[in-house]
Design a protein around this motif. Structure first.
Motif: not given
Length: 254
Positions: A226-227, A229-234, A240-242, A246-250
């Motif tokens: 369950x996401x 947001x997804x960050x594609x800026x880089x 991915x922010x589940x 309280x963590x991010x999957x890089x």
């Protein structure tokens, strides 16, 4: 004898002047007749535009196009097709136009309309816009399956980027018919919401970023994540922010 010759020579200029006046009078008479005949022809009912045909219009009505041309009751002989074409192309809906006059009183028009690319919601009203961001028409509500830009036009650079992103989206068949909204006040803040999922896009390189999203989408589904947001800026990583952690999957960008 000499005196007689001098007398004839003296009178000759008068003869020449009389002949010149006669020729000038004839020319003026003919010219006046031509002008009278031309004005009479222009005002003749036979040549007043009373028929028209239109091809290529989808959104604009035939009557709208005829009104834009403003030729009702005018002589077809006095109408300039190039001026009519420019008049038609002043409409935001009309991309190109072709005019053909048919004697005695008909005009045929063939147009190419612009296609709506997205909906602009500036917080006050909604508009259909073309692929360059020009407003085509106001609407009451968004059209199903069409991207929506939620942004005020005062953010000119962000708006230009949003329009570029729209054009990439519209060329991506996998996104056809999806519920998409685009927001951002600066180019680097551009983000889209795709069927409820927030994707941070940032500035430019949209084809590559969307390709990265599609390569990641199946992995998200397989992990049943369950996401938030997804960050594609880089350029070198995907974030991915589940939703409930309280963590991010890089992940390294593809």
């Amino acid at each position: 004898m000499k005196a007689k010759k001098e007398a004839l020579a003296y009178k000759r200029p008068n003869v020449i002047n009389a002949r010149s006046i006669g020729i000038a009078a004839c020319i003026l008479t003919v010219l006046g007749s031509v002008i009278f005949l031309w004005h009479y022809t222009l005002s003749a009912d036979l040549f007043k535009v009373d028929k028209y045909g239109v091809e290529g219009n989808i959104h604009l009505k035939d009557s709208d196009i005829f009104e834009l041309m403003d030729v009702k009751g005018k002589s077809i002989l006095s109408i300039n097709a190039q001026i009519l074409a420019r008049r038609l192309e002043s409409s935001p809906w009309i991309k190109t136009s072709y005019i053909r006059k048919e004697l005695p009183s008909s005009i045929l028009v063939k147009i190419t309309e612009k296609a709506p690319a997205a909906v602009l919601n500036d917080g006050h009203a909604m508009y259909l816009i073309d692929d360059s961001g020009v407003k085509l028409d106001s609407i009451e509500k968004p059209l199903a399956g069409m991207p929506v830009i939620n942004m005020e036009e005062q953010y000119k650079r962000a708006y230009a980027e949003a329009v570029r992103l729209v054009n990439v989206i519209n060329k991506t068949s996998a996104l056809s018919g999806k519920a998409i909204e685009i927001t951002g006040m600066r180019p680097e803040d551009i983000s889209l919401t795709l069927n409820g999922l927030l994707i941070l896009m940032g500035f430019g390189d949209y084809e590559k970023k969307l390709s990265s999203y599609f390569s990641l989408k199946d992995e998200i589904a397989n992990r049943n994540l369950a996401i938030e947001y997804i960050d594609l800026r880089f350029s070198n990583r995907l974030i991915l922010k589940p939703l409930k952690k309280d963590m991010k999957w890089v992940k390294e960008a593809i």
